[in-house]
Design a protein around this motif. Structure first.
Motif, mmCIF file in Angstrom:
data_model
loop_
_atom_site.group_PDB
_atom_site.id
_atom_site.type_symbol
_atom_site.label_atom_id
_atom_site.label_comp_id
_atom_site.label_asym_id
_atom_site.label_seq_id
_atom_site.Cartn_x
_atom_site.Cartn_y
_atom_site.Cartn_z
ATOM 1 N N PHE A 267 72.909 -51.599 -62.899
ATOM 2 C CA PHE A 267 73.556 -51.754 -64.225
ATOM 3 C C PHE A 267 72.872 -51.890 -65.519
ATOM 4 C CE2 PHE A 267 73.817 -56.167 -62.270
ATOM 5 C CZ PHE A 267 74.072 -57.004 -63.888
ATOM 6 N N ILE B 46 71.424 -57.207 -69.024
ATOM 7 C CA ILE B 46 72.206 -57.195 -70.446
ATOM 8 C C ILE B 46 71.572 -58.432 -70.975
ATOM 9 C CG2 ILE B 46 74.382 -58.881 -71.616
ATOM 10 C CD1 ILE B 46 76.486 -57.538 -69.372
ATOM 11 N N HIS C 123 79.349 -57.607 -73.304
ATOM 12 C CA HIS C 123 78.300 -56.718 -72.264
ATOM 13 C C HIS C 123 77.834 -55.908 -73.243
ATOM 14 C CE1 HIS C 123 80.708 -55.573 -68.368
ATOM 15 N NE2 HIS C 123 80.419 -56.445 -68.965
ATOM 16 N N ASP D 131 72.076 -61.337 -67.942
ATOM 17 C CA ASP D 131 72.848 -61.186 -67.353
ATOM 18 C C ASP D 131 72.299 -59.468 -65.523
ATOM 19 O OD1 ASP D 131 74.697 -59.235 -65.187
ATOM 20 O OD2 ASP D 131 76.553 -60.074 -67.083
ATOM 21 N N ASP E 46 74.024 -58.821 -58.962
ATOM 22 C CA ASP E 46 74.286 -58.946 -59.697
ATOM 23 C C ASP E 46 74.611 -61.152 -60.505
ATOM 24 O OD1 ASP E 46 75.152 -59.042 -62.491
ATOM 25 O OD2 ASP E 46 77.422 -58.556 -61.595
ATOM 26 N N HIS F 298 83.717 -60.152 -59.422
ATOM 27 C CA HIS F 298 84.000 -58.920 -59.312
ATOM 28 C C HIS F 298 83.400 -59.384 -57.447
ATOM 29 C CE1 HIS F 298 80.047 -57.449 -60.096
ATOM 30 N NE2 HIS F 298 80.595 -58.340 -61.409
ATOM 31 N N HIS G 36 79.881 -53.777 -59.495
ATOM 32 C CA HIS G 36 81.977 -53.358 -59.666
ATOM 33 C C HIS G 36 82.033 -52.606 -58.378
ATOM 34 C CE1 HIS G 36 81.831 -54.633 -63.771
ATOM 35 N NE2 HIS G 36 81.340 -55.364 -63.681
ATOM 36 N N ARG H 262 88.871 -59.058 -62.312
ATOM 37 C CA ARG H 262 89.206 -58.023 -61.285
ATOM 38 C C ARG H 262 89.599 -58.119 -60.009
ATOM 39 N NH1 ARG H 262 84.284 -56.883 -64.961
ATOM 40 N NH2 ARG H 262 84.982 -54.985 -65.698
ATOM 41 N N GLU I 69 80.754 -66.159 -61.706
ATOM 42 C CA GLU I 69 80.509 -65.877 -63.218
ATOM 43 C C GLU I 69 81.250 -66.690 -64.149
ATOM 44 O OE1 GLU I 69 79.999 -61.940 -64.620
ATOM 45 O OE2 GLU I 69 80.935 -61.011 -62.823
ATOM 46 N N GLU J 228 75.778 -67.165 -63.224
ATOM 47 C CA GLU J 228 77.075 -66.117 -62.479
ATOM 48 C C GLU J 228 75.104 -65.909 -61.275
ATOM 49 O OE1 GLU J 228 76.431 -62.063 -63.133
ATOM 50 O OE2 GLU J 228 77.904 -61.698 -61.834
#
Ligand code: GLY
Length: 462
Positions: free
Chosen positions: A219, A222, A231, A248, A260, A343, A350, A378, A392, A432
């Motif tokens: 992803f 971050i 985000h 992240d 992640d 999540h 995700h 989530r 996280e 996380e």
């Protein structure tokens, strides 16, 4: 890819779970960036990957439950494709690699689906998330693009979620391969987190590690000194002593399994006393949640345990006050911890989010809360062996949110607003990890990445 029997077994179970009808998997196509031949990096659809394994554009798969067969739709490449893109085996040969015996040209898909409809058979669809899939569904089935999501089959979604939620040993191994890369990304980020360095210099370097290891980012990374923006995807700031840098990020394995991880790093290698206080609270929430999680326990309970540790910690440092049970019941902690604890993670970071968060993270035993903060959770349903989850927790000082709550006189019994003024430029802390739920507890996946304050300081001191 995995052995052809893996994909055949997944489709066989899908046929059993669905019972009847025709299940359609649309693979992804190339996606142009600014002109047709200048595409975004190709990323296959994760459900297509899970059931059909093939990582090239222009394919669709049918699992025909009524007729007990699977079909791959796609076209062989021609000499022009070979000149520009290189050689690719025939569709028939690629189908054989994933245990599919029957192939048809791409354009035959419409006729196949129309024939099924004409015979009164159910055509099961997953919710589309790409515009071209909505258009394909319109062409093949006459589903208006705006209605395509609503036309998705709940039975199909549930059957896919049931399988993809529980990771096999081979899938966990892929996730751990991705985590090996992520570990290197964090060693580099910590080493580079020095005053005068730009965020983009570090982001560029760690994203390059994902690519250099043969994968990609799971992803968009971050990486920011403004960790209070959950985000944040900008990288323009120059690091300065006294700031915290939240990173992240995660890599994908070659088979597209995600990792992640988040770490919060003091620029220049030393936490201030105030930063350390907040860091220790978040660390306690992360460790407490990992210790608490086990099969059978709803993840919502783990989220609430982490929230309790955060509230108790913030009370200890004087930023919250009052009764912690009441504070949590009323959601006062969400001023500082406005997101969910974690999540599912797998082929998507995700995992399966496009199939609907409620389908993935909730079931009949747990309803989604409407309370600010808890509503963003989530995953709330009970954990099962084979689930891979992120853990996280975070504490953030979001000036706009603090001002809003204060103006609205929210949580006055629990928030020491006067003391918060001094934290306006603090940013945020998130820590996380990724865990596998085992038969009797959980296992933190991957090689340890510096996590205690002392470890992070040591790794970011040059
Ligand atoms: N790692 C980014 C997220 O979980 O949203």
């Amino acid at each position: 890819m995995f052995d052809s029997r893996t994909y055949a077994a997944r489709r066989k179970r899908l046929r059993r779970d669905l019972g009847s009808g025709v299940a359609l998997f649309l693979g992804n196509d190339e996606s142009p960036m600014n002109y047709t031949a200048n595409g975004y990096p190709f990323r296959q659809d994760s459900s297509f990957l899970y059931f059909f394994g093939l990582d090239t554009p222009g394919l669709a798969g049918i699992v025909d439950v009524d007729e007990g067969k699977d079909i791959l739709f796609g076209d062989d490449i021609d000499i022009e494709d070979i000149i520009w893109m290189g050689f690719l085996p025939t569709v028939k040969e690629r189908a054989a690699e994933v245990g599919v015996k029957e192939t048809r040209p791409a354009k035959a898909l419409t006729a196949y689906l129309q024939d099924a409809l004409a015979k009164g058979r159910m055509v099961h669809l997953l919710p589309p998330y790409r515009a071209e899939h909505r258009l394909k569904l319109q062409d093949c089935l006459g589903v208006p693009p705006a209605e395509a999501k609503a036309r998705a089959s709940q039975a199909f979604i549930k059957a896919v979620v049931a399988q993809r939620s529980v990771k096999s040993e081979a899938e966990v191994a892929e996730i751990e391969t991705a985590l090996m890369t992520t570990c290197k990304m964090y060693e580099t980020a910590m080493h580079m987190a020095q005053p005068g360095v730009y965020e983009h210099s570090i982001a560029g370097r760690i994203n390059g590690i994902a690519m250099a290891d043969g994968g990609a980012n799971a992803f968009p990374t971050i990486l920011t000194i403004n960790g209070q923006i959950l985000h944040n995807h900008g990288y323009t700031n120059k690091l300065a002593k006294g700031r915290l840098m939240v990173v992240d990020s995660g890599a994908e394995s070659a088979l597209h399994y995600a990792s992640d991880i988040t770490r919060t790093i003091p620029v220049g290698g030393k936490f201030t006393a105030r930063q350390k206080d907040i860091y220790e609270i978040v660390l306690a929430a992360n460790l407490g949640a990992i210790r608490f999680a086990k099969p059978g326990l709803p993840y919502k309970e783990v989220h609430l345990l982490a929230s309790r540790i955060i509230v108790d910690g913030l009370m200890d440092v004087g930023l919250m006050k009052g009764n912690s049970d009441d504070a949590i019941a009323q959601g006062a902690h969400a001023l500082f911890f406005p997101h969910g604890l974690g999540h599912m993670m797998g082929l998507d970071v995700h995992d399966m989010e496009n199939l609907g968060e409620n389908n993935v993270g909730y079931d009949q035993s747990v309803e989604r809360s409407r309370q600010f903060g808890l509503a963003y959770l989530r995953m709330a349903r009970p954990l099962r062996p084979g689930h891979v989850m992120t853990v996280e927790p975070g504490i953030y000082f979001i000036p706009a949110l603090i001002d809003l709550w204060r103006a609205e006189k929210k949580a006055l019994d629990f928030v020491a607003y006067d003391k918060l003024e001094a934290y306006r430029g603090f940013g945020g802390v998130r820590i996380e990890d990724d865990i596998l739920v085992t038969q009797d507890g959980v296992r933190v996946l991957g090689r340890p990445i510096p996590k205690t304050a002392a470890q992070v300081e040591a790794a970011s001191t040059v």
